[in-house]
Write a protein that holds these residues in place. Structure first.
Motif, PDB file in Angstrom:
ATOM      1  N   TYR A   8       0.850  -1.181   0.000  1.00 53.02           N
ATOM      2  CA  TYR A   8       0.000   0.000   0.000  1.00 53.02           C
ATOM      3  C   TYR A   8       0.893   1.240   0.000  1.00 53.02           C
ATOM      4  CZ  TYR A   8      -3.679  -3.276   1.168  1.00 53.02           C
ATOM      5  OH  TYR A   8      -4.562  -4.331   1.143  1.00 53.02           O
TER       6      TYR A   8
ATOM      7  N   GLU B 158       1.468   4.079   1.147  1.00 49.76           N
ATOM      8  CA  GLU B 158       1.195   5.018   2.234  1.00 49.76           C
ATOM      9  C   GLU B 158       2.525   5.419   2.843  1.00 49.76           C
ATOM     10  OE1 GLU B 158      -1.124   2.566   4.836  1.00 49.76           O
ATOM     11  OE2 GLU B 158      -2.888   2.616   3.552  1.00 49.76           O
TER      12      GLU B 158
ATOM     13  N   VAL C 207       5.106   2.939   4.288  1.00 50.26           N
ATOM     14  CA  VAL C 207       4.561   1.914   3.408  1.00 50.26           C
ATOM     15  C   VAL C 207       4.006   0.767   4.246  1.00 50.26           C
ATOM     16  CG1 VAL C 207       5.154   0.202   1.646  1.00 50.26           C
ATOM     17  CG2 VAL C 207       6.103   2.496   1.520  1.00 50.26           C
ATOM     18  N   ARG C 208       2.831   0.291   3.856  1.00 51.54           N
ATOM     19  CA  ARG C 208       2.200  -0.840   4.549  1.00 51.54           C
ATOM     20  C   ARG C 208       2.197  -2.028   3.596  1.00 51.54           C
ATOM     21  NH1 ARG C 208      -3.682  -2.105   5.102  1.00 51.54           N
ATOM     22  NH2 ARG C 208      -3.955  -0.170   3.928  1.00 51.54           N
TER      23      ARG C 208
END
Length: 110
Positions: free
Chosen positions: A69, A71, A74-75
């Motif tokens: 993801y 974000e 980062v996820r």
């Protein structure tokens, strides 16, 4: 059993699932997606390197999907693919069998 020949697909499946931690990683992912740290915390005595290696193997086999993801930070989540989800009834049956037939050793308290 003179002319018994092992099915190559069965042999490959057993080889993959019998690698240390593989079945347990799949079992942890059955309820839904998890982050690396969540998987690691569910499986004590599993090093991050081994978990990383096993997740890559499972991803290469099409059993686990890695989703990044974008974000900040980062996820990254790991989840089962339909191929991986198809293992759930097998692992449930192993759980049923273990409940009936596997005894745990008593821990020493001396």
């Amino acid at each position: 059993m003179k002319n018994f020949e092992m099915c190559p697909r069965f042999e490959k499946a057993v080889d993959l699932l019998s690698k240390r931690w593989v079945a347990l990683i799949v079992f942890v992912l059955i309820p839904g997606p998890c982050r690396f740290g969540e998987i690691e915390s569910c499986l004590s005595n599993l090093s991050g390197k081994v978990l990383s290696d096993r997740l890559k193997e499972l991803e290469n086999e099409g059993i686990v999907q890695r989703t990044v993801y974008p974000e900040i930070p980062v996820r990254i989540e790991y989840s089962l693919t339909p191929k991986g989800t198809a293992l759930a009834p097998i692992l449930k049956e192993i759980g049923n069998w273990s409940s009936d037939w596997v005894e745990l050793e008593a821990k020493c308290t001396s």
